[in-house]
Design a protein around this motif. Structure first.
Motif, PDB file in Angstrom:
ATOM      1  N   UNK A  74       1.894  16.795  59.044  1.00 52.88           N
ATOM      2  CA  UNK A  74       2.758  15.966  58.198  1.00 52.88           C
ATOM      3  C   UNK A  74       3.459  16.892  57.219  1.00 52.88           C
ATOM      4  N   UNK A  75       4.459  16.358  56.547  1.00 52.40           N
ATOM      5  CA  UNK A  75       5.196  17.137  55.550  1.00 52.40           C
ATOM      6  C   UNK A  75       4.779  16.689  54.162  1.00 52.40           C
ATOM      7  N   UNK A  76       4.442  17.644  53.320  1.00 50.17           N
ATOM      8  CA  UNK A  76       4.036  17.322  51.961  1.00 50.17           C
ATOM      9  C   UNK A  76       4.653  18.348  51.012  1.00 50.17           C
ATOM     10  N   UNK A  77       5.433  17.850  50.070  1.00 50.79           N
ATOM     11  CA  UNK A  77       6.066  18.679  49.047  1.00 50.79           C
ATOM     12  C   UNK A  77       5.336  18.452  47.728  1.00 50.79           C
ATOM     13  N   UNK A  78       4.717  19.516  47.181  1.00 51.95           N
ATOM     14  CA  UNK A  78       4.008  19.396  45.911  1.00 51.95           C
ATOM     15  C   UNK A  78       4.892  18.766  44.831  1.00 51.95           C
ATOM     16  N   UNK A  79       6.167  19.106  44.865  1.00 49.17           N
ATOM     17  CA  UNK A  79       7.071  18.712  43.785  1.00 49.17           C
ATOM     18  C   UNK A  79       7.524  17.254  43.886  1.00 49.17           C
ATOM     19  N   UNK A  80       7.103  16.560  44.949  1.00 48.54           N
ATOM     20  CA  UNK A  80       7.398  15.130  45.084  1.00 48.54           C
ATOM     21  C   UNK A  80       6.261  14.255  44.558  1.00 48.54           C
ATOM     22  N   UNK A  81       5.134  14.862  44.209  1.00 52.89           N
ATOM     23  CA  UNK A  81       3.956  14.110  43.779  1.00 52.89           C
ATOM     24  C   UNK A  81       3.968  13.972  42.250  1.00 52.89           C
ATOM     25  N   UNK A  82       3.415  12.861  41.749  1.00 51.77           N
ATOM     26  CA  UNK A  82       3.539  12.544  40.322  1.00 51.77           C
ATOM     27  C   UNK A  82       2.338  12.947  39.483  1.00 51.77           C
ATOM     28  N   UNK A  83       1.164  13.020  40.086  1.00 51.10           N
ATOM     29  CA  UNK A  83      -0.047  13.304  39.327  1.00 51.10           C
ATOM     30  C   UNK A  83      -0.534  12.122  38.510  1.00 51.10           C
ATOM     31  N   UNK A 117      -5.119   6.829  44.084  1.00 54.41           N
ATOM     32  CA  UNK A 117      -4.809   7.793  45.126  1.00 54.41           C
ATOM     33  C   UNK A 117      -3.751   7.351  46.119  1.00 54.41           C
ATOM     34  N   UNK A 118      -2.743   8.164  46.287  1.00 57.19           N
ATOM     35  CA  UNK A 118      -1.760   8.069  47.370  1.00 57.19           C
ATOM     36  C   UNK A 118      -0.856   9.299  47.258  1.00 57.19           C
ATOM     37  N   UNK A 119      -0.263   9.687  48.391  1.00 54.92           N
ATOM     38  CA  UNK A 119       0.656  10.818  48.353  1.00 54.92           C
ATOM     39  C   UNK A 119       1.882  10.498  49.190  1.00 54.92           C
ATOM     40  N   UNK A 120       2.990  11.153  48.857  1.00 53.64           N
ATOM     41  CA  UNK A 120       4.266  10.856  49.508  1.00 53.64           C
ATOM     42  C   UNK A 120       4.473  11.826  50.666  1.00 53.64           C
ATOM     43  N   UNK A 121       4.638  11.272  51.870  1.00 52.92           N
ATOM     44  CA  UNK A 121       4.888  12.076  53.062  1.00 52.92           C
ATOM     45  C   UNK A 121       6.364  12.462  53.113  1.00 52.92           C
ATOM     46  N   UNK A 122       6.652  13.738  53.385  1.00 49.20           N
ATOM     47  CA  UNK A 122       7.991  14.258  53.229  1.00 49.20           C
ATOM     48  C   UNK A 122       8.982  13.944  54.330  1.00 49.20           C
ATOM     49  N   UNK A 123       8.508  13.548  55.518  1.00 48.23           N
ATOM     50  CA  UNK A 123       9.439  13.177  56.585  1.00 48.23           C
ATOM     51  C   UNK A 123       9.927  11.740  56.401  1.00 48.23           C
ATOM     52  N   UNK A 124       9.002  10.857  56.054  1.00 41.15           N
ATOM     53  CA  UNK A 124       9.327   9.426  55.960  1.00 41.15           C
ATOM     54  C   UNK A 124       9.517   8.956  54.527  1.00 41.15           C
ATOM     55  N   UNK A 125       9.022   9.744  53.564  1.00 41.45           N
ATOM     56  CA  UNK A 125       9.009   9.377  52.139  1.00 41.45           C
ATOM     57  C   UNK A 125       8.236   8.076  51.904  1.00 41.45           C
ATOM     58  N   UNK A 182       4.267  26.097  40.592  1.00 41.26           N
ATOM     59  CA  UNK A 182       3.442  25.724  41.747  1.00 41.26           C
ATOM     60  C   UNK A 182       2.062  25.241  41.291  1.00 41.26           C
ATOM     61  N   UNK A 183       1.513  25.910  40.278  1.00 36.17           N
ATOM     62  CA  UNK A 183       0.177  25.540  39.783  1.00 36.17           C
ATOM     63  C   UNK A 183       0.189  24.112  39.244  1.00 36.17           C
ATOM     64  N   UNK A 184       1.218  23.767  38.494  1.00 41.65           N
ATOM     65  CA  UNK A 184       1.324  22.418  37.935  1.00 41.65           C
ATOM     66  C   UNK A 184       1.505  21.387  39.038  1.00 41.65           C
ATOM     67  N   UNK A 185       2.411  21.687  39.987  1.00 41.80           N
ATOM     68  CA  UNK A 185       2.680  20.750  41.083  1.00 41.80           C
ATOM     69  C   UNK A 185       1.471  20.598  41.995  1.00 41.80           C
ATOM     70  N   UNK A 186       0.754  21.683  42.241  1.00 44.29           N
ATOM     71  CA  UNK A 186      -0.436  21.621  43.095  1.00 44.29           C
ATOM     72  C   UNK A 186      -1.520  20.763  42.457  1.00 44.29           C
ATOM     73  N   UNK A 187      -1.715  20.898  41.151  1.00 45.88           N
ATOM     74  CA  UNK A 187      -2.708  20.091  40.449  1.00 45.88           C
ATOM     75  C   UNK A 187      -2.368  18.603  40.563  1.00 45.88           C
ATOM     76  N   UNK A 188      -1.099  18.273  40.380  1.00 44.37           N
ATOM     77  CA  UNK A 188      -0.665  16.874  40.512  1.00 44.37           C
ATOM     78  C   UNK A 188      -0.891  16.370  41.936  1.00 44.37           C
ATOM     79  N   UNK A 189      -0.601  17.206  42.916  1.00 41.98           N
ATOM     80  CA  UNK A 189      -0.766  16.825  44.321  1.00 41.98           C
ATOM     81  C   UNK A 189      -2.226  16.538  44.637  1.00 41.98           C
ATOM     82  N   UNK A 190      -3.114  17.410  44.189  1.00 38.38           N
ATOM     83  CA  UNK A 190      -4.542  17.224  44.435  1.00 38.38           C
ATOM     84  C   UNK A 190      -5.020  15.916  43.799  1.00 38.38           C
ATOM     85  N   UNK A 191      -4.591  15.664  42.573  1.00 37.14           N
ATOM     86  CA  UNK A 191      -4.998  14.423  41.899  1.00 37.14           C
ATOM     87  C   UNK A 191      -4.513  13.199  42.678  1.00 37.14           C
TER      88      UNK A 191
END
Length: 422
Positions: free
Chosen positions: A299-308, A313-321, A341-350
């Motif tokens: 799947x496609x996942x962009x750290x910078x699309x996640x809100x933290x 829990x949920x994450x935004x898939x980058x192909x379908x949004x 990247x560190x900030x975006x990665x932390x938000x993505x993990x959360x």
């Protein structure tokens, strides 16, 4: 080549993984001086021998009379050697489809010149057949057309451009082999044996041109985290798993191999993600290469699309949004190249973890990865609990094979992060 030998070869090269292991074995023979040109040279030699020994009569061999000419064509279509030649062509076509890297090497090793002669010959026979005034057999014409179609599946003049790959180039194009389990050195016969924890990884062969291309190659933290998983499978068995910033996908594939070979546990899917489309395509090929398609997907996942901010829990898939379900375990290796990247990665993990879910992350220290120094603080800021351990203090075995990766230097410190969502 006899029918039995050809059947054995077809069996040995019937899947991407078997082809890759054979490419590695033939490259070893080339390095030791036993052969030259690796597996592609052997396959093209087999094609050449079959072509030269078959009954490839020219129309000029006939007397010029229509009946004699048609007899030549009929002999061509009924010859056992011709049948064997086209079986080889069919096998090479299938092999090239299963492994396009090998397919390109076969094309550049001389197969296209042989195929061109064969295509021209068949077309000439078809022209003579179509202009014949004698009563002719439709079955004969059908066979000529089948032979032409089969040859054209492998014949690709565009791929033949360029010199044959050198032995060194062929070796560089091989998949990387990671024997992550214990006691997996080479046996006395010198061959690579396909152990359950032997993982094959193809890197992206396109030259890197930007920071967004870092996933084209292998990085040391992926080996460390993969080895750790093999010693600690309880953290992923029976759980939903997501690898983020996967690059070549070694960690996610290692997790998938563990899950696929487990007994008594529910086999949940491993989702392996990255943001680069070319990298994602390569991960998909590596999933097939390691026979884990049943338990792994991309799947496609962009750290910078996640809100933290997704507490449940949920994450935004980058192909379908579209929103995707959170997971119980996140895996990540060398995912930080700059502070943002560190900030975006932390938000993505959360966002991507279920409540009480855990993430296991390995990264090089701040001397080699800009931004990693704020990762721990950023994780705590979004509501994650985090503990850190120096990898060298965990086990020296975890660092095995790191020298074969990009960016590794002696004395590099790697940190293991155990992260939990509150």
């Amino acid at each position: 080549m006899t029918t039995d030998n050809l059947a054995t070869l077809e069996d040995q090269l019937s899947s991407p993984r078997q082809i890759a292991l054979s490419r590695i074995d033939y490259a070893k023979k080339t390095s030791s001086g036993e052969a030259d040109g690796g597996l592609p040279a052997m396959l093209v030699s087999m094609l050449s021998d079959a072509y030269n020994s078959s009954i490839h009569l020219n129309v000029d061999d006939a007397t010029g009379e229509t009946d004699a000419t048609m007899n030549v064509i009929q002999e061509f279509c009924s010859s056992a050697k011709i049948e064997n030649l086209f079986r080889i062509i069919s096998s090479l076509s299938k092999i090239s489809q299963l492994d396009n890297t090998l397919g390109e090497e076969i094309s550049r090793a001389g197969s296209q010149a042989i195929l061109k002669r064969l295509v021209d010959q068949i077309k000439e026979y078809i022209t003579i057949y179509e202009t014949s005034t004698n009563e002719t057999s439709e079955e004969l014409m059908d066979k000529l057309m089948d032979y032409l179609d089969l040859t054209c599946e492998l014949y690709s003049p565009m791929q033949s451009r360029g010199m044959p790959f050198t032995n060194e180039e062929i070796e560089r194009r091989l998949p990387l082999v990671y024997k992550l389990g214990p006691n997996q050195g080479e046996e006395e016969d010198g061959k690579y044996h396909d152990y359950p924890t032997t993982i094959l990884i193809s890197q992206v062969t396109v030259r890197q041109s930007s920071q967004g291309d870092v996933g084209y190659v292998m990085w040391p933290s992926a080996i460390v985290l993969s080895r750790w998983l093999l010693s600690n499978p309880q953290h992923i068995l029976g759980k939903s798993v997501l690898e983020i910033g996967a690059g070549c996908g070694l960690v996610g594939i290692a997790a998938a191999r563990i899950i696929a070979q487990s007994n008594g546990e529910e086999k949940k899917c491993v989702t392996i993600t990255d943001v680069n489309d070319l990298v994602i395509d390569n991960i998909a090929k590596n999933i097939v290469l390691n026979d884990v398609s049943e338990v792994a997907g991309v799947a496609k996942l962009d750290f910078y699309e996640q809100t933290g901010k997704n507490e449940s829990g949920k994450w935004i898939e980058g192909f379908t949004f579209q929103d995707r379900e959170p997971v119980e375990v996140i895996l990540a290796a060398d995912i930080i190249c700059q502070p943002s990247d560190a900030t975006a990665a932390a938000k993505t993990i959360y966002d991507a973890l279920v409540p009480t879910g855990r993430a296991f992350v390995v990264c090089a220290d701040s001397e080699h990865r800009f931004g990693i120094e704020i990762f721990e603080e950023d994780c705590e800021r979004v509501g994650l609990e985090i503990t850190t351990t120096n990898v060298a203090d965990m086990s020296e075995d975890l660092l095995s094979d790191c020298h074969s990766t990009s960016g590794y230097v002696d004395g590099m410190n790697l940190t293991f992060y155990d992260i939990q969502k509150k």
